[in-house]
Design an enzyme around this catalytic site. Structure first.
Site, mmCIF file in Angstrom:
data_model
loop_
_atom_site.group_PDB
_atom_site.id
_atom_site.type_symbol
_atom_site.label_atom_id
_atom_site.label_comp_id
_atom_site.label_asym_id
_atom_site.label_seq_id
_atom_site.Cartn_x
_atom_site.Cartn_y
_atom_site.Cartn_z
ATOM 1 N N SER A 47 21.441 9.962 -46.699
ATOM 2 C CA SER A 47 20.412 8.997 -46.286
ATOM 3 C C SER A 47 20.362 7.711 -47.084
ATOM 4 O O SER A 47 19.577 6.817 -46.756
ATOM 5 C CB SER A 47 19.028 9.664 -46.330
ATOM 6 O OG SER A 47 18.906 10.572 -45.252
ATOM 7 N N LYS A 79 11.298 3.416 -50.927
ATOM 8 C CA LYS A 79 11.187 4.250 -49.732
ATOM 9 C C LYS A 79 9.819 4.923 -49.719
ATOM 10 O O LYS A 79 9.290 5.301 -50.780
ATOM 11 C CB LYS A 79 12.300 5.295 -49.721
ATOM 12 C CG LYS A 79 12.431 6.082 -48.423
ATOM 13 C CD LYS A 79 13.623 7.043 -48.495
ATOM 14 C CE LYS A 79 13.840 7.807 -47.196
ATOM 15 N NZ LYS A 79 15.018 8.710 -47.277
ATOM 16 N N SER A 103 18.206 8.282 -43.513
ATOM 17 C CA SER A 103 16.792 8.037 -43.284
ATOM 18 C C SER A 103 16.206 6.872 -44.100
ATOM 19 O O SER A 103 15.096 6.422 -43.811
ATOM 20 C CB SER A 103 16.013 9.304 -43.617
ATOM 21 O OG SER A 103 16.132 9.608 -44.999
#
Ligand SMILES: [Mg+2]
Ligand SMILES: [Zn+2]
Lengths: 481, 483, 103
Positions: A178, A79, A154
């Site tokens: 997330s 990420k 996310s």
């Protein structure tokens, strides 16, 4: 995926590399092929924000046979809020466009030292503030299983990278769900470990007391192996906790006999999509027939989780994001004097949702409102943690709930901020309490994957994984029949 | 201020920021030493790079606890670091990590006026809390630009807040002096105002004599010497008194002391900067200190200045004034005690350390630690004076030689021929010589004119080049006159 | 307690964010919408809770007072928006301004 490389688990890839049967380079090239196949031109799904294929190939070539790392030669994705030394770390924000960190996140370092090869940095909601990966300054990521749908967020880019068969393991981060929510939306496994189990050093902070580094895997075993490598205390994170790390993969094949699985009624409201309820109950039945005892339990303060979360998280965010001031790094926008430079840099550098949460957080901390909002929310947080403490103290080993109230929704379908916040309704509680939780695929609704969430007590990852392995097993046998 | 003193009472509370003497910063391993190139002493943590996290320095905690105990504070088992949020370029994170509603220590005291002339007063200390220092902004180096140097950012500080117990500018100054002494004795800090390792802010208000409620206060910053503190408070006292008597009202504000103009000037107040939105720092769990650690720290405290002043008066029979001078620094007190203990006569040791030694150090601009004459060798010189081997004036000449070329007192006395002559044959020879050279004086002496004895002793001393033992010469001349 | 447009302007000032007038109006509405969902917190009885009470009783881990300095893989000037002679540069501040904010 022509050669079926991507059907292999991370452990199998690693063993083949170590035995010299295949090279890391061949797995990396297969990853690139899968990426190109899933994402022609790299724009359709928009999974990656940063890649450097030449460097990745060089890294792969550097992993020779015989190297004993737990992830020797295995391709992984990260990420874009995890600090990496060579690829930019933008957090999906304009304000960090082109920013390359001069230091490396501890979790990233541990992956690298275990022999993993990074194929790219993945797209995300800006500063991890979102549940759909629509709020990235670099455009939304689409769900590989249904391109009109969101992948969740996310950490949507990392979930999509695993779901698209590009990598068997990817790192994400969690503040309110997330990792688990996009894992459910993309039909992969997602783990949020105990708070303090994995170092946050190098994870760009959103809400420090709720932030966790999490792991995606195509299978429970992939996720367990990823967690194995990144878990452990870190002298650079004062909130990491020094507890021995067990062998998580040894949880595979644990017997469900006598395991007590709680079914918290607050997570199965009348309003819940019956198909999601039925998928979870079918999973509970399968565990029961595997020897587990299923108990109805209650976590009475669950409905307070979203309100408490959306006070605490924005409050911490408003302070954590103050460092983005255009003075030392990041994109500076010219303005009139110092004040003007600050305001231009921050107003143009942050997107609408980030600004909304900064202002909300500033408001709930500001003079006269602190007690009514922040202090109260912190007290309610204790009540929510107390719910988990009580239910686990009553002899329940793990809890099983739906991961999300709905399957992946259509891009652009959710416009009201608070409605978007509600997609985390079943996941934020574990962040508030700091307990470990994970999402495991348990079926589909309208052809879209859904997940069941397994929640365990603090540092109960091994037990949680044992149940997850069992769920995966029972599904395979059911799918086979 | 005498004109106002009979109508207005001055009320002062002080906030003292002390840089703790650690090797590395409070939340990262960057060095704290001065003089490094701009931003050389910075890292991901003190640059507030995205993803960096703070980890507390154990020695900073130790020094803060030591300071708190030396000031008689209660050290708390649990204290909490909070975030004080405001934007400023020398504050990299956009917040300062500082203890707020749960400081490491509270409720201490510091005595002033227990020296020579003063009457003892105990000033309350509200709290002592740990925090990080900010960086520095340089405004005059580049056109149109301020330059930010973050080498100082993250230097460990303890902020010590007094009760509003101080009543005169002189008291405020003495409070600072006593504070500095304690911080030096405990080796918590260099406590140097000029270098900024000790920084003092003053909260100043006035009220009618006899009033019990506090007036509106102003805060004075930017004072960089003890006399600056005293002057600034005196100036602000006058300003407030005049303002009120002219029908105005004091407004709460931050003022900056201008040492050149000897005036206070309002600091540019920044909008919003008063709403700091404190909340517990989620990156740092509570600091927990067990009782054994606190007790060990208490046991390890050195003798503090006040106690040492009392003991020196007691043990060596010194005046309060002398004890005050000799305990101004721990090193000077150690030097004096070294001399006094080795020599035995504390008063003579005090006269010499306060006289010859300090005079020499002041002229040479040296610190006591740099004094080339050790306490032991000074003690041996004083030994020669006591047993009459050398005269006091000769001893001063010997001391000067010891400072310049080193060497032992006795050898120098020999080499320079400064040893007193006490052997009767040598003395008798001089006495005869003088006696014969002054027939009428000796006649009048014999006739009973006793005052001439002194004249003749002086003549013998002169003849001996000052080396003759005056007491013995006196006896020999007296005997001679009685023959 | 409803969020007024002045409140929005106030917190925007604290957060160093500049807002167009219509954004201020929008945000006041949005924040009120979000905060209305948080009013439920006020009704919860938390009288029994002491936030200062902690279970993690040995407190935070501490560092030894020693180096080495944490390394930077690239020079400060490589990521600084504006720097000279090792300094980070910002638009000029009034000379005495920095003393107004104290450590
Ligand atoms: Mg302070
Ligand atoms: Zn540093």
């Amino acid at each position: 995926m022509s050669d079926g490389a991507m059907q292999l688990t991370a452990a199998a890839m690693r063993d083949q590399v170590v035995r010299g049967e295949r090279t890391s380079r061949s797995f990396v090239d297969a990853a690139f092929a899968a990426s190109d196949a899933a994402d022609p031109g790299g724009g359709a799904l928009n999974i990656f924000l940063g890649t450097d294929r030449a460097r990745t190939r060089a890294d792969a070539d550097a992993v020779g046979a015989g190297g004993g790392g737990a992830l020797a030669g295995v391709p992984v994705a990260l990420k874009d809020n995890l600090a990496t030394l060579h690829l930019p770390t933008t957090c999906g924000s304009r304000i960090l466009e082109g920013y390359v960190s001069p230091f490396e996140a501890t979790a990233v370092r541990r992956l690298r030292e275990a022999g993993a090869v990074t194929v790219g940095k993945t797209n995300m909601d800006e500063f991890a503030m979102g549940s759909s990966t629509e709020f990235s300054a670099y455009g939304p990521t689409r769900n590989p299983l249904a391109a009109t749908r969101v992948p969740g967020g996310s950490s949507g880019g990392s979930a999509a990278a695993v779901a698209a068969g590009i990598v068997p393991i990817a790192l994400g981060s969690e503040t309110g769900g997330s990792v688990r929510q996009p894992a459910a939306f993309c039909g992969v496994v997602g783990i949020k470990p105990t708070y303090g189990r994995v170092s946050r050093y190098g994870l760009v902070a959103y809400a420090s007391s709720l932030d966790h580094v999490g792991v995606f895997g195509r299978t429970v075993d992939d996720a367990a192996l990823g967690l194995q490598v990144i878990a452990g205390s870190d002298p650079r994170d004062a909130t990491s906790i020094d507890v021995p790390v067990p062998d998580y993969r040894s949880a595979a094949g644990s017997s469900m006999a006598g395991v007590v699985v709680g079914r918290p009624r607050e997570y199965f409201p009348e309003s819940l999509d019956p198909r999601i309820r039925d998928a979870c109950d079918a999973t509970l039945d399968a565990l029961r027939s595997a020897g587990a005892e299923v108990r109805d339990v209650s976590l009475p303060h669950t409905d307070l989780a979203i309100p408490a979360y959306y006070v605490i998280a924005p409050a911490e965010a408003s302070s954590n994001l103050a460092r983005f001031d255009g003075v030392r790094y990041g994109r500076r926008a010219p303005g009139d004097g110092l004040r003007g430079m600050y305001e231009a840099t921050r107003s143009r550098g942050f997107g609408a949702e980030v600004l909304r949460r900064i202002l909300l957080g500033t408001y709930v901390l500001s003079a006269g409102y602190y007690d009514a909002y922040y202090r109260k929310a912190m007290e309610v947080r204790r009540l929510i943690a107390g719910d988990f403490h009580a239910v686990f103290a009553s002899g329940v080993d793990v809890l099983l709930t739906p991961t999300t109230p709905t399957p992946a929704f259509a891009i652009g379908a959710v416009s009201d901020p608070y409605e978007m916040y509600l997609s985390d309704i079943f996941t934020v509680t574990a962040n508030l309490a700091g307990v470990p939780a994970m999402s495991v695929p348990v079926g589909t609704v309208d052809g879209l994957p859904i997940g069941a969430q397994v929640i365990a007590p603090h540092f109960g990852e091994h037990r949680m994984l044992g149940v997850a392995y069992a769920i995966e097993r029972t599904r395979q046998t059911r799918d086979a029949t | 201020m005498t004109t106002y003193a009979d109508r207005w009472e001055l009320v002062v509370g002080l906030e003292v920021h002390v840089q703790l003497k650690t090797r590395t910063k409070i939340f990262c391993p960057c060095p704290t030493d001065f003089g490094a190139p701009p931003n050389a002493n910075t890292c991901p943590v003190c640059l507030a790079l995205p993803g960096a996290l703070p980890v507390l320095n154990a020695h900073a905690v130790q020094l803060a606890v030591t300071a708190a105990l030396a000031l008689g504070c209660t050290v708390h088992r649990t204290s909490v670091f909070a975030r004080k949020n405001y934007f400023y370029p020398d504050l990299p994170k956009g917040y300062q990590i500082s203890q707020f509603d749960q400081p490491i220590a509270t409720a201490g005291e510091l005595a002033i006026g227990d020296d020579a002339e003063g009457t003892r007063r105990v000033i309350g200390i509200t709290r002592a809390h740990m925090e990080e220092d900010a960086g520095k902004s340089v405004h005059d180096r580049f056109a149109e630009r301020s330059a930010i140097d973050l080498n100082r950012a993250g230097t460990p500080l303890v902020e010590i807040v007094s009760e509003p117990d101080l009543r005169t500018p002189a008291e405020a100054r003495e409070y600072c002096v006593r504070m500095k002494e304690i911080l030096e004795y405990t080796e918590v800090s260099d406590a140097n105002m000029e270098e900024g390792s000790l920084r003092v802010d003053a909260n100043v208000s006035v009220r009618p004599i006899g009033a019990t409620t506090l007036g509106t206060k102003t805060e004075i910053k930017n004072m960089n010497s003890f006399s600056g503190v005293e002057r600034a408070i005196a100036v602000e006292y006058e300003r407030q008194c005049r303002l009120i008597e002219e029908g105005g009202t004091v407004v709460q504000q931050t003022l900056l002391w201008d040492a050149n103009k000897q005036e206070v000037r309002p600091a540019r107040s920044k909008e919003g900067s008063h709403d700091y939105r404190y909340f517990p720092d989620p990156d740092l769990p509570p600091l927990v200190l067990d009782g054994a650690f606190v007790q060990a720290s208490r046991d390890a405290l050195p003798e503090l200045p006040a106690a040492r002043r009392a003991r020196l008066q007691e043990t060596f029979g010194l005046s309060a004034y002398d004890a005050g001078v000799l305990t101004a620094s721990r090193a000077l007190a150690d030097y004096f005690e070294g001399v006094a203990t080795a020599h035995g006569d504390g008063r003579l040791a005090a006269n010499w350390v306060m006289g010859e030694v300090l005079a020499y150090l002041n002229n040479a601009g040296l610190a006591i630690a740099e004094c080339s004459v050790t306490p032991q060798s000074l003690a041996s010189l004083l030994g020669l004076v006591r047993d009459g081997t050398v005269s006091n004036s000769a001893a001063k000449r010997i001391f000067a030689v010891m400072i310049q070329d080193g060497g032992a007192a006795a050898e120098i006395a020999e080499r320079e021929g400064l040893v007193q002559v006490r052997d009767d044959d040598a003395l008798a020879a001089w006495v005869d010589e003088i006696w014969n050279a002054h027939p009428d004086e000796t006649a009048r002496l014999i006739a009973g004119e006793k005052k001439l004895l002194g004249v003749l002793v002086g003549a013998v001393m002169k003849r001996s080049g000052g080396r003759a033992d005056p007491r013995r010469v006196n006896q020999l001349l007296a005997e001679r006159s009685r023959r | 307690m409803a969020v007024s447009e002045d409140d929005v302007r106030h917190v925007a000032g604290l957060a160093r964010v500049s807002l167009e007038p219509e954004r201020v109006r929008m945000l006041a509405t949005e924040l009120n919408g979000i905060l209305s969902h948080m009013e439920v917190l006020a009704a919860v009885d938390t009288s029994g809770i002491d936030l200062h009470a902690r279970d993690d009783d040995d407190g935070m881990p501490l560092r030894e007072d020693a180096g080495p300095q944490l390394p930077l893989a690239r020079s400060r000037s490589a990521f600084a928006p504006e720097s000279r002679d090792g300094f980070f540069l910002v638009p000029r501040l009034a000379t005495h301004e920095d003393a107004a904010e104290g450590a």
